[in-house]
Design a protein around this motif. Sequence first.
Motif, PDB file in Angstrom:
ATOM      1  N   VAL A   1       0.825  -1.216   0.000  1.00 49.76           N
ATOM      2  CA  VAL A   1       0.000   0.000   0.000  1.00 49.76           C
ATOM      3  C   VAL A   1       0.857   1.263   0.000  1.00 49.76           C
ATOM      4  O   VAL A   1       0.617   2.188  -0.773  1.00 49.76           O
ATOM      5  CB  VAL A   1      -0.955   0.003   1.221  1.00 49.76           C
ATOM      6  N   LEU A   2       1.870   1.317   0.870  1.00 48.49           N
ATOM      7  CA  LEU A   2       2.603   2.559   1.084  1.00 48.49           C
ATOM      8  C   LEU A   2       3.885   2.700   0.259  1.00 48.49           C
ATOM      9  O   LEU A   2       4.424   3.798   0.158  1.00 48.49           O
ATOM     10  CB  LEU A   2       2.940   2.700   2.571  1.00 48.49           C
ATOM     11  N   VAL A   3       4.375   1.606  -0.331  1.00 50.47           N
ATOM     12  CA  VAL A   3       5.598   1.691  -1.130  1.00 50.47           C
ATOM     13  C   VAL A   3       5.300   1.504  -2.611  1.00 50.47           C
ATOM     14  O   VAL A   3       5.705   2.307  -3.432  1.00 50.47           O
ATOM     15  CB  VAL A   3       6.645   0.654  -0.656  1.00 50.47           C
ATOM     16  N   VAL A   4       4.584   0.444  -2.960  1.00 51.55           N
ATOM     17  CA  VAL A   4       4.304   0.143  -4.360  1.00 51.55           C
ATOM     18  C   VAL A   4       3.071   0.905  -4.844  1.00 51.55           C
ATOM     19  O   VAL A   4       3.069   1.474  -5.929  1.00 51.55           O
ATOM     20  CB  VAL A   4       4.125  -1.371  -4.567  1.00 51.55           C
ATOM     21  N   GLY A   5       2.020   0.919  -4.050  1.00 49.25           N
ATOM     22  CA  GLY A   5       0.784   1.587  -4.442  1.00 49.25           C
ATOM     23  C   GLY A   5      -0.159   0.630  -5.153  1.00 49.25           C
ATOM     24  O   GLY A   5       0.227  -0.470  -5.555  1.00 49.25           O
ATOM     25  N   PHE A   6      -1.386   1.054  -5.298  1.00 46.89           N
ATOM     26  CA  PHE A   6      -2.379   0.209  -5.953  1.00 46.89           C
ATOM     27  C   PHE A   6      -2.312   0.309  -7.469  1.00 46.89           C
ATOM     28  O   PHE A   6      -2.579  -0.638  -8.177  1.00 46.89           O
ATOM     29  CB  PHE A   6      -3.790   0.562  -5.483  1.00 46.89           C
ATOM     30  N   ASN A   7      -1.993   1.471  -7.981  1.00 43.88           N
ATOM     31  CA  ASN A   7      -1.879   1.676  -9.422  1.00 43.88           C
ATOM     32  C   ASN A   7      -0.502   2.229  -9.752  1.00 43.88           C
ATOM     33  O   ASN A   7      -0.366   3.396 -10.099  1.00 43.88           O
ATOM     34  CB  ASN A   7      -2.962   2.650  -9.914  1.00 43.88           C
ATOM     35  N   PRO A   8       0.535   1.386  -9.648  1.00 47.92           N
ATOM     36  CA  PRO A   8       1.872   1.901  -9.924  1.00 47.92           C
ATOM     37  C   PRO A   8       2.007   2.294 -11.390  1.00 47.92           C
ATOM     38  O   PRO A   8       1.456   1.623 -12.262  1.00 47.92           O
ATOM     39  CB  PRO A   8       2.798   0.735  -9.586  1.00 47.92           C
ATOM     40  N   PRO A   9       2.708   3.384 -11.654  1.00 46.31           N
ATOM     41  CA  PRO A   9       2.883   3.791 -13.054  1.00 46.31           C
ATOM     42  C   PRO A   9       3.718   2.763 -13.796  1.00 46.31           C
ATOM     43  O   PRO A   9       4.654   2.187 -13.245  1.00 46.31           O
ATOM     44  CB  PRO A   9       3.611   5.132 -12.951  1.00 46.31           C
ATOM     45  N   ARG A  10       3.376   2.522 -15.025  1.00 42.53           N
ATOM     46  CA  ARG A  10       4.088   1.528 -15.827  1.00 42.53           C
ATOM     47  C   ARG A  10       5.282   2.148 -16.556  1.00 42.53           C
ATOM     48  O   ARG A  10       5.906   1.510 -17.366  1.00 42.53           O
ATOM     49  CB  ARG A  10       3.143   0.889 -16.844  1.00 42.53           C
ATOM     50  N   GLU A  11       5.566   3.412 -16.271  1.00 42.11           N
ATOM     51  CA  GLU A  11       6.681   4.083 -16.922  1.00 42.11           C
ATOM     52  C   GLU A  11       7.985   3.575 -16.327  1.00 42.11           C
ATOM     53  O   GLU A  11       8.139   3.475 -15.131  1.00 42.11           O
ATOM     54  CB  GLU A  11       6.596   5.592 -16.693  1.00 42.11           C
ATOM     55  N   ALA A  12       8.900   3.261 -17.180  1.00 51.18           N
ATOM     56  CA  ALA A  12      10.206   2.819 -16.714  1.00 51.18           C
ATOM     57  C   ALA A  12      11.255   3.775 -17.249  1.00 51.18           C
ATOM     58  O   ALA A  12      11.125   4.314 -18.350  1.00 51.18           O
ATOM     59  CB  ALA A  12      10.490   1.405 -17.187  1.00 51.18           C
ATOM     60  N   GLY A  13      12.251   4.002 -16.477  1.00 50.13           N
ATOM     61  CA  GLY A  13      13.336   4.868 -16.907  1.00 50.13           C
ATOM     62  C   GLY A  13      14.216   4.146 -17.907  1.00 50.13           C
ATOM     63  O   GLY A  13      13.884   3.084 -18.431  1.00 50.13           O
ATOM     64  N   GLN A  14      15.344   4.714 -18.156  1.00 50.29           N
ATOM     65  CA  GLN A  14      16.263   4.112 -19.104  1.00 50.29           C
ATOM     66  C   GLN A  14      16.743   2.765 -18.586  1.00 50.29           C
ATOM     67  O   GLN A  14      17.126   2.635 -17.439  1.00 50.29           O
ATOM     68  CB  GLN A  14      17.448   5.035 -19.320  1.00 50.29           C
ATOM     69  N   GLY A  15      16.704   1.769 -19.408  1.00 52.98           N
ATOM     70  CA  GLY A  15      17.113   0.430 -19.011  1.00 52.98           C
ATOM     71  C   GLY A  15      15.988  -0.376 -18.389  1.00 52.98           C
ATOM     72  O   GLY A  15      16.201  -1.478 -17.922  1.00 52.98           O
ATOM     73  N   GLY A  16      14.775   0.146 -18.344  1.00 53.85           N
ATOM     74  CA  GLY A  16      13.644  -0.597 -17.830  1.00 53.85           C
ATOM     75  C   GLY A  16      13.456  -0.525 -16.325  1.00 53.85           C
ATOM     76  O   GLY A  16      12.645  -1.247 -15.779  1.00 53.85           O
ATOM     77  N   TRP A  17      14.202   0.298 -15.619  1.00 48.65           N
ATOM     78  CA  TRP A  17      14.095   0.417 -14.169  1.00 48.65           C
ATOM     79  C   TRP A  17      13.220   1.597 -13.796  1.00 48.65           C
ATOM     80  O   TRP A  17      13.334   2.674 -14.361  1.00 48.65           O
ATOM     81  CB  TRP A  17      15.475   0.618 -13.548  1.00 48.65           C
ATOM     82  N   ASN A  18      12.347   1.396 -12.843  1.00 42.03           N
ATOM     83  CA  ASN A  18      11.525   2.476 -12.320  1.00 42.03           C
ATOM     84  C   ASN A  18      12.274   3.074 -11.125  1.00 42.03           C
ATOM     85  O   ASN A  18      12.239   2.542 -10.021  1.00 42.03           O
ATOM     86  CB  ASN A  18      10.162   1.924 -11.900  1.00 42.03           C
ATOM     87  N   SER A  19      12.967   4.180 -11.359  1.00 38.42           N
ATOM     88  CA  SER A  19      13.843   4.735 -10.329  1.00 38.42           C
ATOM     89  C   SER A  19      13.077   5.222  -9.102  1.00 38.42           C
ATOM     90  O   SER A  19      13.579   5.121  -7.976  1.00 38.42           O
ATOM     91  CB  SER A  19      14.700   5.864 -10.902  1.00 38.42           C
ATOM     92  N   ALA A  20      11.876   5.737  -9.281  1.00 39.04           N
ATOM     93  CA  ALA A  20      11.095   6.200  -8.131  1.00 39.04           C
ATOM     94  C   ALA A  20      10.734   5.025  -7.218  1.00 39.04           C
ATOM     95  O   ALA A  20      10.804   5.138  -5.993  1.00 39.04           O
ATOM     96  CB  ALA A  20       9.835   6.914  -8.605  1.00 39.04           C
ATOM     97  N   LEU A  21      10.371   3.905  -7.802  1.00 41.20           N
ATOM     98  CA  LEU A  21      10.042   2.719  -7.008  1.00 41.20           C
ATOM     99  C   LEU A  21      11.281   2.189  -6.288  1.00 41.20           C
ATOM    100  O   LEU A  21      11.216   1.820  -5.120  1.00 41.20           O
ATOM    101  CB  LEU A  21       9.432   1.631  -7.888  1.00 41.20           C
ATOM    102  N   ILE A  22      12.403   2.179  -6.967  1.00 39.93           N
ATOM    103  CA  ILE A  22      13.643   1.710  -6.353  1.00 39.93           C
ATOM    104  C   ILE A  22      14.023   2.604  -5.171  1.00 39.93           C
ATOM    105  O   ILE A  22      14.441   2.115  -4.120  1.00 39.93           O
ATOM    106  CB  ILE A  22      14.772   1.638  -7.393  1.00 39.93           C
TER     107      ILE A  22
END
Length: 92
Positions: free
Chosen positions: A49-70
């Motif tokens: 709930v508090l880290v990933v979220g219910f509707n995480p954005p599917r946008e990935a940064g360069q190389g396929g990593w979601n830097s905000a999630l990391i």
Amino acid sequence: MKLTPTPITAAIAGLFAGIVMPLVWPKLGDETLNWVFAFLLVIALPMHVLVVGFNPPREAGQGGWNSALIKRVAVWLAAAVAAVALTRILSL
């Protein structure tokens, strides 16, 4: 109610897991189902709930990593480790 995960909410989830799990740990015993429920309620649900979220954005940064999630996962882990360390220091 729409809850957007941020580094602050990730830190709250980490603090919760780091404080509550060591308190619950000795009471779980050998019953596997107790361990599963404790993990789900204390670690997995708040993190989702508090880290990933219910509707995480599917946008990935360069190389396929979601830097905000990391970053949020790193904050969650750091807060959990800090909470465990603080509770151990305070219990001495």
